[in-house]
Design a protein around this motif. Structure first.
Motif, mmCIF file in Angstrom:
data_model
loop_
_atom_site.group_PDB
_atom_site.id
_atom_site.type_symbol
_atom_site.label_atom_id
_atom_site.label_comp_id
_atom_site.label_asym_id
_atom_site.label_seq_id
_atom_site.Cartn_x
_atom_site.Cartn_y
_atom_site.Cartn_z
ATOM 1 N N SER A 1 0.826 -1.208 0.000
ATOM 2 C CA SER A 1 0.000 0.000 0.000
ATOM 3 C C SER A 1 0.858 1.255 0.000
ATOM 4 C CB SER A 1 -0.918 0.018 1.222
ATOM 5 O OG SER A 1 -1.832 -1.038 1.176
ATOM 6 N N PHE A 2 1.932 1.233 0.767
ATOM 7 C CA PHE A 2 2.847 2.381 0.809
ATOM 8 C C PHE A 2 3.487 2.594 -0.559
ATOM 9 C CE2 PHE A 2 7.124 4.122 1.443
ATOM 10 C CZ PHE A 2 6.786 5.345 1.997
ATOM 11 N N TYR A 3 3.919 1.501 -1.196
ATOM 12 C CA TYR A 3 4.537 1.605 -2.521
ATOM 13 C C TYR A 3 3.550 2.180 -3.533
ATOM 14 C CZ TYR A 3 6.484 0.220 -7.001
ATOM 15 O OH TYR A 3 6.943 0.223 -8.285
ATOM 16 N N GLU A 4 2.318 1.681 -3.531
ATOM 17 C CA GLU A 4 1.310 2.172 -4.470
ATOM 18 C C GLU A 4 0.973 3.633 -4.197
ATOM 19 O OE1 GLU A 4 -1.941 -0.570 -4.266
ATOM 20 O OE2 GLU A 4 -0.821 -2.153 -5.282
ATOM 21 N N ALA A 5 0.901 4.017 -2.930
ATOM 22 C CA ALA A 5 0.619 5.412 -2.596
ATOM 23 C C ALA A 5 1.772 6.317 -3.027
ATOM 24 C CB ALA A 5 0.369 5.550 -1.098
ATOM 25 N N THR A 6 2.997 5.846 -2.874
ATOM 26 C CA THR A 6 4.155 6.621 -3.298
ATOM 27 C C THR A 6 4.160 6.801 -4.808
ATOM 28 O OG1 THR A 6 5.423 5.756 -1.433
ATOM 29 C CG2 THR A 6 6.679 6.735 -3.224
ATOM 30 N N MET A 7 3.853 5.727 -5.536
ATOM 31 C CA MET A 7 3.798 5.824 -6.993
ATOM 32 C C MET A 7 2.681 6.772 -7.429
ATOM 33 S SD MET A 7 6.303 4.161 -8.126
ATOM 34 C CE MET A 7 5.950 4.043 -9.854
ATOM 35 N N GLN A 8 1.522 6.683 -6.801
ATOM 36 C CA GLN A 8 0.402 7.569 -7.124
ATOM 37 C C GLN A 8 0.774 9.021 -6.840
ATOM 38 O OE1 GLN A 8 -2.332 6.812 -8.643
ATOM 39 N NE2 GLN A 8 -3.440 8.716 -8.422
ATOM 40 N N SER A 9 1.446 9.254 -5.729
ATOM 41 C CA SER A 9 1.880 10.605 -5.385
ATOM 42 C C SER A 9 2.839 11.143 -6.442
ATOM 43 C CB SER A 9 2.550 10.600 -4.012
ATOM 44 O OG SER A 9 3.121 11.853 -3.733
ATOM 45 N N GLY A 10 3.754 10.288 -6.892
ATOM 46 C CA GLY A 10 4.691 10.705 -7.938
ATOM 47 C C GLY A 10 3.979 11.046 -9.236
ATOM 48 N N ARG A 11 2.983 10.244 -9.594
ATOM 49 C CA ARG A 11 2.222 10.531 -10.809
ATOM 50 C C ARG A 11 1.481 11.856 -10.685
ATOM 51 N NH1 ARG A 11 1.627 4.767 -10.813
ATOM 52 N NH2 ARG A 11 -0.185 4.844 -9.475
ATOM 53 N N ILE A 12 0.898 12.103 -9.530
ATOM 54 C CA ILE A 12 0.161 13.351 -9.322
ATOM 55 C C ILE A 12 1.113 14.538 -9.371
ATOM 56 C CG2 ILE A 12 -1.145 14.683 -7.623
ATOM 57 C CD1 ILE A 12 -2.447 11.988 -6.795
ATOM 58 N N GLU A 13 2.271 14.413 -8.720
ATOM 59 C CA GLU A 13 3.249 15.493 -8.739
ATOM 60 C C GLU A 13 3.747 15.758 -10.152
ATOM 61 O OE1 GLU A 13 6.439 14.945 -5.949
ATOM 62 O OE2 GLU A 13 5.050 14.574 -4.310
ATOM 63 N N ALA A 14 4.001 14.700 -10.927
ATOM 64 C CA ALA A 14 4.466 14.884 -12.304
ATOM 65 C C ALA A 14 3.402 15.580 -13.139
ATOM 66 C CB ALA A 14 4.827 13.541 -12.917
ATOM 67 N N LYS A 15 2.160 15.183 -12.964
ATOM 68 C CA LYS A 15 1.063 15.798 -13.711
ATOM 69 C C LYS A 15 0.913 17.273 -13.312
ATOM 70 C CE LYS A 15 -2.741 15.404 -16.272
ATOM 71 N NZ LYS A 15 -2.773 15.048 -17.644
ATOM 72 N N ALA A 16 0.962 17.555 -12.012
ATOM 73 C CA ALA A 16 0.837 18.939 -11.545
ATOM 74 C C ALA A 16 1.993 19.791 -12.051
ATOM 75 C CB ALA A 16 0.777 18.977 -10.018
ATOM 76 N N GLN A 17 3.199 19.238 -12.027
ATOM 77 C CA GLN A 17 4.358 19.978 -12.512
ATOM 78 C C GLN A 17 4.248 20.228 -14.008
ATOM 79 O OE1 GLN A 17 8.067 17.947 -12.049
ATOM 80 N NE2 GLN A 17 9.279 19.792 -12.301
#
Length: 159
Positions: free
Chosen positions: A50-66
């Motif tokens: 769950s932590f790994y998936e949340a970290t990956m999701q966070s990275g995707r969101i940050e990349a999209k926002a950036q």
């Protein structure tokens, strides 16, 4: 009941008492493994996943926002000649290998990517959207090795 068990155990020979003791210790070990260790291990594994998936999701969101916060490319969408050629050059520039890139008419192309990092791919899609190329259909499948495979139909809008 315990008195009967105690009497039964005392009545056994020394060798039988040792064997019953070893069998009891093995049974206790198996029970401890399946009732204590295994559930705790499964909980820890699920928490890590769950932590790994949340970290990956966070990275995707940050990349999209950036990608969305970057200034839009000033090149008009009308200047894009053939969409399939643009996609081929842009994908090569980003390091993606297009497994297929088929023109579907003017301003429309269908692509397939066998393996790409999700954050890099989503950043590329965001850049294309700012330039007037949007996905009409987009299918992203997560793969076992942490990458994604993609099939998409992209269209040129606004020009």
């Amino acid at each position: 009941m315990t008195e009967a068990a105690k009497n039964w155990f005392i009545a056994l020979s020394r060798r039988e008492q040792i064997l019953v003791g070893v069998a009891g210790a093995l049974a206790a070990g198996v029970i401890a493994f399946f009732l204590i260790y295994r559930p705790i291990y499964d909980l820890a594994t699920d928490a890590k996943r769950s932590f790994y998936e949340a970290t990956m999701q966070s990275g995707r969101i940050e990349a999209k926002a950036q990608a969305l916060s970057m200034p839009a490319d000033r090149r008009p969408a009308a200047a894009i000649a053939a969409l399939d050629l643009l996609l081929a050059s842009e994908a090569a520039e980003r390091g993606f290998t297009l497994d297929s890139n088929t023109a579907q008419g003017p301003g429309r192309a269908e692509i397939a990517i066998g393996s790409a990092r999700s954050t890099a791919f989503l950043g590329w899609i965001a850049d294309l959207e700012r330039r007037g190329v949007v996905p009409e259909t987009l299918v992203i499948r997560r793969m076992d090795n942490g990458t994604v495979s993609v099939s998409a139909r992209l269209i040129k809008v606004g020009g």
